[in-house]
Design an enzyme around this catalytic site. Structure first.
Site, PDB file in Angstrom:
ATOM      1  N   ASP A 280       0.860  -1.169   0.000  1.00  0.00           N
ATOM      2  CA  ASP A 280       0.000   0.000   0.000  1.00  0.00           C
ATOM      3  C   ASP A 280       0.896   1.218   0.000  1.00  0.00           C
ATOM      4  O   ASP A 280       2.021   1.159   0.461  1.00  0.00           O
ATOM      5  CB  ASP A 280      -0.915   0.012   1.225  1.00  0.00           C
ATOM      6  CG  ASP A 280      -0.130   0.146   2.516  1.00  0.00           C
ATOM      7  OD1 ASP A 280       0.371   1.249   2.781  1.00  0.00           O
ATOM      8  OD2 ASP A 280      -0.019  -0.846   3.251  1.00  0.00           O
ATOM      9  N   THR A 281       0.394   2.330  -0.509  1.00  0.00           N
ATOM     10  CA  THR A 281       1.280   3.442  -0.807  1.00  0.00           C
ATOM     11  C   THR A 281       0.456   4.701  -1.024  1.00  0.00           C
ATOM     12  O   THR A 281      -0.751   4.639  -1.188  1.00  0.00           O
ATOM     13  CB  THR A 281       2.076   3.138  -2.105  1.00  0.00           C
ATOM     14  OG1 THR A 281       2.564   1.812  -2.051  1.00  0.00           O
ATOM     15  CG2 THR A 281       3.222   4.082  -2.315  1.00  0.00           C
ATOM     16  N   THR A 282       1.125   5.859  -1.082  1.00  0.00           N
ATOM     17  CA  THR A 282       0.504   7.072  -1.610  1.00  0.00           C
ATOM     18  C   THR A 282       1.476   7.721  -2.580  1.00  0.00           C
ATOM     19  O   THR A 282       2.685   7.678  -2.385  1.00  0.00           O
ATOM     20  CB  THR A 282       0.180   8.084  -0.496  1.00  0.00           C
ATOM     21  OG1 THR A 282       1.371   8.414   0.234  1.00  0.00           O
ATOM     22  CG2 THR A 282      -0.877   7.537   0.451  1.00  0.00           C
TER      23      THR A 282
END
Length: 543
Positions: free
Chosen positions: A356-358
């Site tokens: 998961d990341t932004t």
């Protein structure tokens, strides 16, 4: 945890829009609060890097399930004054006392809790080093919006609310985490509730005042390491003190009449470039109206790239990665000839990774460009808030292998292979587009897809982001190895893909979170075009 058991799609009409046409500066992030904070920094004369420090520090507060000061990051930066392109690796190394003997080969590396935190968090070093080199406003001003939201509260967005409800058991496991991210330490926050994190505000204030030493050599490092060691972890204050963020040249390929840049390993950036390099040999423009053929060719190219990633991706300080071969035109031509080799079987047989990341990006009035991909790895990272820091710690080191023969085997002082990557498209040596997307295996796929939709198929940036996507492999910590199509695709396309030899083809909800969140800015001669993903709570905004 399997996100497939939880409905995470949303019936959103993208015509309500998150795009922006701007005159001189623009920013796009997966949170409207982060975007507005970054835009204020730009309007005060801050640089693109200043805006990204503001955005990513705000995301540490308002998007805590995806990213934070306890995670890692990669940066791509274009400096308009010199015309130079830079890649900043702000990922942490494993601790000096971390080794395979710390874990059971049978049980594997812990994915949550103190023993899952076996690498130093690098994201803050990225904020500080990028700001040192390219910042214009004081660091304290760039961190001010995040400190304000942490101290005085912010309205919880849909994404945080959904993932809090989904991960309620994890958030209740550790008292420091429950105290920080649950109402009264018990219940999940709902959308529009006001959440506060005063401990994180204090941590950010210390960073604003003391910079690198405050985080990596001072009280914050001591508190994190004391907490971990008291609970069976391995990191030491020496590990924090020895950390550094490193500058490199981006890696690149030619695509059509452009160059596409990505961060070098230990980033998986070469996967995006490989997909583009193979697909350059296809008539992608004509495939706009033959979606099944497009998906078929694209996923087969992706499977080849994943095989190379799983074979070679590592810390280049430990093993040579043959990028001169993996990114060569000859290699791409040879691979394209084998896309439909029946002996290889369906691409869905390939392995995947989790994540998961932004991603956030900004362009300032002087033409400087910055893109940042920042992550905790799994949703909610290790699930552990260290003491009174208010800061979730990542579990990125769970990606290491306990196989002594693996290139990515766990060793002291080593950076793990990273799913994190972002991209920049150059035309005539000037940036034309900066783009990134979160979501494990989906990151390189989404970036390559959006680049092709814009450059080859004539989509606007927002149209390319809004359009239904597909995912080969895994994301969000699940274990699906098949090909998943987002809702809004005609079921006949899935049938055609099965006829073309694909297996485990599944159609998901509309605007599914499993497709990740993408942001991008395209730079035109007289204006900027920015887009943010309707699958998140984001916003593209500019002036």
């Amino acid at each position: 945890m399997n996100m497939n058991s939880y409905k995470i799609g949303r019936d959103i009409d993208p015509r309500y829009g998150r795009s922006c046409i701007a005159r001189k500066s623009a920013v796009a992030t997966p949170s409207n609060l982060a975007s507005m904070a970054a835009n204020r920094i730009l309007n005060e004369g801050g640089s693109a890097v200043d805006a990204m420090v503001a955005a990513n520090s705000v995301l540490s507060v308002v998007f805590p399930h995806m990213t934070g000061a306890g995670g890692d990051a990669f940066w791509l930066i274009y400096d308009a004054k010199t015309g130079k392109r830079h890649s900043l690796n702000a990922t942490g190394r494993s601790g000096s006392k971390v080794s395979m003997s710390n874990y059971s080969r049978k049980d594997g590396i812990d994915v949550r809790g103190p023993k899952a935190v076996n690498t130093v968090p690098g994201a803050v070093s990225g904020w500080l080093e990028a700001h040192r080199k390219f910042g214009k406003l004081p660091l304290s001003r760039c961190l001010e919006p995040a400190i304000d939201y942490a101290q005085n509260g912010f309205p919880v967005g849909d994404s945080v609310a959904r993932f809090s409800e989904f991960a309620i058991d994890l958030l209740r496991t550790y008292p420091t985490t429950a105290k920080t991210f649950l109402k009264d330490g018990v219940a999940p926050y709902m959308a529009s509730d006001i959440m506060r994190n005063p401990n994180l505000a204090k941590t950010l204030e210390k960073i604003a005042e003391g910079g690198f030493d405050a985080f990596y050599k001072g009280e914050i490092a001591r508190q994190v390491c004391d907490f971990l060691q008291d609970n069976g972890g391995f990191l030491t204050t020496e590990d924090f003190a020895n950390h550094r963020a490193d500058w490199y040249d981006p890696i690149e390929i030619e695509y059509r009449d452009r160059k596409v840049l990505a961060p070098p390993p230990n980033s998986a950036g070469f996967v995006t470039l490989q997909i583009l390099g193979m697909m350059e040999h296809k008539d992608v423009g004509a495939m706009k109206h033959e979606e099944s053929e497009f998906i078929d060719a694209f996923t087969r190219a992706t499977a080849f790239s994943f095989k190379d990633r799983d074979t070679y991706l590592d810390d280049p300080d430990f093993n040579h990665i043959p990028l001169e071969t993996l990114l060569s035109k000859e290699y791409f031509r040879d691979r394209v000839k084998k896309l439909h080799d029946p002996s290889l079987g369906p691409p869905e047989k390939g392995l995947g990774q989790k994540g998961d990341t932004t991603f956030c990006c900004a362009v300032d009035e002087e033409g400087n460009v910055a893109g940042v991909i920042q992550s905790l790895y799994w949703e909610w990272g290790s699930g552990l808030v260290a003491g009174d820091t208010g800061m979730l710690l990542q579990n990125r080191g769970t990606h290491f292998s306990l196989d002594p023969k693996s290139r990515d085997r766990l060793e002291p002082n080593k950076r793990p292979a990273h799913t994190l990557t972002c991209s920049m498209v150059m035309k005539d040596d000037k940036p034309e587009m900066v783009i990134g997307a979160m979501g494990g295996d989906g990151e390189p796929q989404t970036q390559a897809l959006i680049i092709m939709r814009v450059l080859d198929q004539g989509y606007s940036v927002q149209e390319a982001i809004d359009a239904p996507r597909w995912l080969l492999g895994r994301t969000w910590g699940d274990h699906v190895r098949g090909l998943r199509l987002e809702g809004r695709y005609d079921p006949e396309i899935a049938d055609k893909l099965r006829e073309l030899g694909h297996e485990n083809v599944e159609i998901l909800e509309n605007f599914s979170d499993l497709m990740g969140h993408a942001q991008a800015i395209r730079i035109w001669p007289e204006h900027l075009e920015a887009g943010a993903d309707p699958r998140a709570d984001g916003l593209a905004i500019g002036d």
